[in-house]
Motif scaffolding. Sequence first.
Motif, PDB file in Angstrom:
ATOM      1  N   LYS A  41       0.825  -1.209   0.000  1.00 28.64           N
ATOM      2  CA  LYS A  41       0.000   0.000   0.000  1.00 28.64           C
ATOM      3  C   LYS A  41       0.862   1.263   0.000  1.00 28.64           C
ATOM      4  O   LYS A  41       0.436   2.311  -0.480  1.00 28.64           O
ATOM      5  N   VAL A  42       2.061   1.142   0.573  1.00 24.14           N
ATOM      6  CA  VAL A  42       3.014   2.255   0.542  1.00 24.14           C
ATOM      7  C   VAL A  42       4.408   1.681   0.290  1.00 24.14           C
ATOM      8  O   VAL A  42       4.726   0.578   0.736  1.00 24.14           O
ATOM      9  N   ASN A  43       5.222   2.450  -0.409  1.00 28.44           N
ATOM     10  CA  ASN A  43       6.611   2.053  -0.648  1.00 28.44           C
ATOM     11  C   ASN A  43       7.597   2.948   0.109  1.00 28.44           C
ATOM     12  O   ASN A  43       8.793   2.641   0.162  1.00 28.44           O
ATOM     13  N   LYS A  44       7.073   4.049   0.632  1.00 27.62           N
ATOM     14  CA  LYS A  44       7.887   4.978   1.395  1.00 27.62           C
ATOM     15  C   LYS A  44       7.145   5.336   2.683  1.00 27.62           C
ATOM     16  O   LYS A  44       5.908   5.332   2.734  1.00 27.62           O
ATOM     17  N   LEU A  45       7.915   5.669   3.728  1.00 23.63           N
ATOM     18  CA  LEU A  45       7.334   6.039   5.017  1.00 23.63           C
ATOM     19  C   LEU A  45       7.970   7.330   5.525  1.00 23.63           C
ATOM     20  O   LEU A  45       9.198   7.473   5.496  1.00 23.63           O
ATOM     21  N   ILE A  46       7.136   8.254   5.956  1.00 22.71           N
ATOM     22  CA  ILE A  46       7.609   9.431   6.687  1.00 22.71           C
ATOM     23  C   ILE A  46       7.400   9.143   8.164  1.00 22.71           C
ATOM     24  O   ILE A  46       6.283   8.840   8.597  1.00 22.71           O
ATOM     25  N   LEU A  47       8.464   9.222   8.932  1.00 21.89           N
ATOM     26  CA  LEU A  47       8.405   9.002  10.375  1.00 21.89           C
ATOM     27  C   LEU A  47       8.533  10.360  11.037  1.00 21.89           C
ATOM     28  O   LEU A  47       9.582  11.020  10.932  1.00 21.89           O
ATOM     29  N   THR A  48       7.488  10.804  11.698  1.00 21.70           N
ATOM     30  CA  THR A  48       7.469  12.177  12.192  1.00 21.70           C
ATOM     31  C   THR A  48       7.288  12.255  13.705  1.00 21.70           C
ATOM     32  O   THR A  48       6.351  11.681  14.256  1.00 21.70           O
ATOM     33  N   GLY A  49       8.211  12.968  14.349  1.00 29.85           N
ATOM     34  CA  GLY A  49       8.131  13.169  15.794  1.00 29.85           C
ATOM     35  C   GLY A  49       9.455  13.666  16.339  1.00 29.85           C
ATOM     36  O   GLY A  49      10.535  13.167  15.971  1.00 29.85           O
ATOM     37  N   GLY A  50       9.380  14.680  17.208  1.00 32.72           N
ATOM     38  CA  GLY A  50      10.588  15.290  17.745  1.00 32.72           C
ATOM     39  C   GLY A  50      11.112  14.622  18.996  1.00 32.72           C
ATOM     40  O   GLY A  50      10.777  13.471  19.310  1.00 32.72           O
ATOM     41  N   LEU A  51      11.902  15.354  19.751  1.00 31.61           N
ATOM     42  CA  LEU A  51      12.551  14.841  20.951  1.00 31.61           C
ATOM     43  C   LEU A  51      11.616  14.986  22.148  1.00 31.61           C
ATOM     44  O   LEU A  51      11.200  16.085  22.491  1.00 31.61           O
ATOM     45  N   ASP A  52      11.293  13.871  22.781  1.00 36.45           N
ATOM     46  CA  ASP A  52      10.382  13.897  23.924  1.00 36.45           C
ATOM     47  C   ASP A  52      10.999  14.547  25.151  1.00 36.45           C
ATOM     48  O   ASP A  52      10.322  15.247  25.906  1.00 36.45           O
ATOM     49  N   ASP A  53      12.279  14.278  25.365  1.00 39.40           N
ATOM     50  CA  ASP A  53      12.952  14.727  26.582  1.00 39.40           C
ATOM     51  C   ASP A  53      14.407  15.024  26.226  1.00 39.40           C
ATOM     52  O   ASP A  53      15.033  14.257  25.493  1.00 39.40           O
ATOM     53  N   PRO A  54      14.975  16.132  26.738  1.00 41.79           N
ATOM     54  CA  PRO A  54      16.365  16.473  26.405  1.00 41.79           C
ATOM     55  C   PRO A  54      17.356  15.376  26.790  1.00 41.79           C
ATOM     56  O   PRO A  54      18.445  15.297  26.203  1.00 41.79           O
ATOM     57  N   SER A  55      16.980  14.541  27.747  1.00 42.65           N
ATOM     58  CA  SER A  55      17.886  13.480  28.180  1.00 42.65           C
ATOM     59  C   SER A  55      17.833  12.258  27.266  1.00 42.65           C
ATOM     60  O   SER A  55      18.685  11.367  27.370  1.00 42.65           O
ATOM     61  N   PHE A  56      16.854  12.199  26.369  1.00 43.98           N
ATOM     62  CA  PHE A  56      16.723  11.054  25.475  1.00 43.98           C
ATOM     63  C   PHE A  56      17.768  11.122  24.370  1.00 43.98           C
ATOM     64  O   PHE A  56      18.132  12.200  23.887  1.00 43.98           O
ATOM     65  N   LYS A  57      18.203   9.962  23.949  1.00 48.03           N
ATOM     66  CA  LYS A  57      19.230   9.867  22.918  1.00 48.03           C
ATOM     67  C   LYS A  57      18.659  10.045  21.523  1.00 48.03           C
ATOM     68  O   LYS A  57      19.339  10.546  20.619  1.00 48.03           O
ATOM     69  N   TYR A  58      17.398   9.612  21.337  1.00 49.22           N
ATOM     70  CA  TYR A  58      16.797   9.624  20.009  1.00 49.22           C
ATOM     71  C   TYR A  58      15.487  10.412  19.997  1.00 49.22           C
ATOM     72  O   TYR A  58      14.734  10.406  20.976  1.00 49.22           O
ATOM     73  N   THR A  59      15.222  11.064  18.884  1.00 47.43           N
ATOM     74  CA  THR A  59      13.893  11.650  18.671  1.00 47.43           C
ATOM     75  C   THR A  59      12.902  10.514  18.400  1.00 47.43           C
ATOM     76  O   THR A  59      13.295   9.361  18.186  1.00 47.43           O
ATOM     77  N   GLU A  60      11.619  10.856  18.383  1.00 48.89           N
ATOM     78  CA  GLU A  60      10.615   9.848  18.057  1.00 48.89           C
ATOM     79  C   GLU A  60      10.878   9.267  16.666  1.00 48.89           C
ATOM     80  O   GLU A  60      10.797   8.051  16.455  1.00 48.89           O
ATOM     81  N   ALA A  61      11.194  10.132  15.714  1.00 51.21           N
ATOM     82  CA  ALA A  61      11.451   9.676  14.347  1.00 51.21           C
ATOM     83  C   ALA A  61      12.640   8.728  14.301  1.00 51.21           C
ATOM     84  O   ALA A  61      12.596   7.685  13.626  1.00 51.21           O
ATOM     85  N   GLU A  62      13.696   9.060  15.004  1.00 50.87           N
ATOM     86  CA  GLU A  62      14.884   8.200  15.015  1.00 50.87           C
ATOM     87  C   GLU A  62      14.600   6.873  15.705  1.00 50.87           C
ATOM     88  O   GLU A  62      15.051   5.814  15.255  1.00 50.87           O
ATOM     89  N   GLY A  63      13.837   6.932  16.798  1.00 51.39           N
ATOM     90  CA  GLY A  63      13.474   5.694  17.485  1.00 51.39           C
ATOM     91  C   GLY A  63      12.612   4.807  16.608  1.00 51.39           C
ATOM     92  O   GLY A  63      12.766   3.572  16.600  1.00 51.39           O
ATOM     93  N   MET A 122      12.685   5.183   4.173  1.00 48.48           N
ATOM     94  CA  MET A 122      12.197   5.952   5.319  1.00 48.48           C
ATOM     95  C   MET A 122      12.751   7.375   5.275  1.00 48.48           C
ATOM     96  O   MET A 122      13.934   7.579   5.021  1.00 48.48           O
ATOM     97  N   VAL A 123      11.889   8.327   5.517  1.00 49.36           N
ATOM     98  CA  VAL A 123      12.284   9.739   5.616  1.00 49.36           C
ATOM     99  C   VAL A 123      11.947  10.211   7.019  1.00 49.36           C
ATOM    100  O   VAL A 123      10.816  10.030   7.489  1.00 49.36           O
ATOM    101  N   LEU A 124      12.922  10.803   7.697  1.00 47.63           N
ATOM    102  CA  LEU A 124      12.721  11.223   9.086  1.00 47.63           C
ATOM    103  C   LEU A 124      12.371  12.701   9.165  1.00 47.63           C
ATOM    104  O   LEU A 124      12.988  13.537   8.497  1.00 47.63           O
ATOM    105  N   GLU A 125      11.395  12.995   9.998  1.00 44.29           N
ATOM    106  CA  GLU A 125      11.021  14.375  10.329  1.00 44.29           C
ATOM    107  C   GLU A 125      11.122  14.465  11.847  1.00 44.29           C
ATOM    108  O   GLU A 125      10.289  13.920  12.562  1.00 44.29           O
ATOM    109  N   SER A 126      12.143  15.135  12.349  1.00 47.79           N
ATOM    110  CA  SER A 126      12.484  15.069  13.776  1.00 47.79           C
ATOM    111  C   SER A 126      12.249  16.361  14.556  1.00 47.79           C
ATOM    112  O   SER A 126      12.847  16.570  15.614  1.00 47.79           O
TER     113      SER A 126
END
Length: 223
Positions: free
Chosen positions: A98-120, A135-139
């Motif tokens: 149904k899709v061949n590409k994915l946009i993963l969208t989400g920023g950093l939940d907490d400054p202490s976290f290593k990854y943004t939502e998109a990276e996670g 995959m395309v990340l929007e962080s």
Amino acid sequence: MKDVMHELQPAPHRPLWKRLLLPAGRGKIVTVTGAALIIAFLIWAAFFLWTIGTAAGTPDLQAADVGIVLGASMWGDSPSPGLRERLDEAVRQYRRGKVNKLILTGGLDDPSFKYTEAEGMQRYLLDRGIPESDMVLESKATSTYENLLYSQRIMEEKDWASAIIITHTFHGPRAAEIADYLGYEKPQLALIKSRVLSPWKHHSREVLAYVKWQLDRLQLTVL
């Protein structure tokens, strides 16, 4: 003398509940109006809870240029159980073609976290065989409005016209309304009913989130 004593006696007081709920004159009108507004809000909230509780995705999904996975909270370095549900749905739609590409969208939940939502999300999907090139990340996004706004800009850059928005059922109506406001071209919805999130907690929170969106929408319209 009797008349004088009568004049010195304090006026009888109305019960406290009557003074609070039924003040005289203009105050009474204000109180009744306020009560009516509260009742109207409760009726609307009940209807909205029913709406998000029975929301369904687009029937017979058609293939689209991209799937947009709306972010949710991270648990440290890993997606939360709720976010994993959205990602598992993204994997299903990807494998169904149904899709061949994915946009993963989400920023950093907490400054202490290593990854943004998109990276996670990307790390989770890589472990399930989704190629990094698909995959395309929007962080940067910190709200559903920003999720869809920034994803729309990516779609314009990539010359993608159609999208399937992937999220939970309770989140679907607000996401669809925001997408419509932003001018998405007939976006489809792939919605999943959560097995891990508390309906009472997240459905109630969604009512408040929808109210906030309406206020934000009003401000955006005015500006």
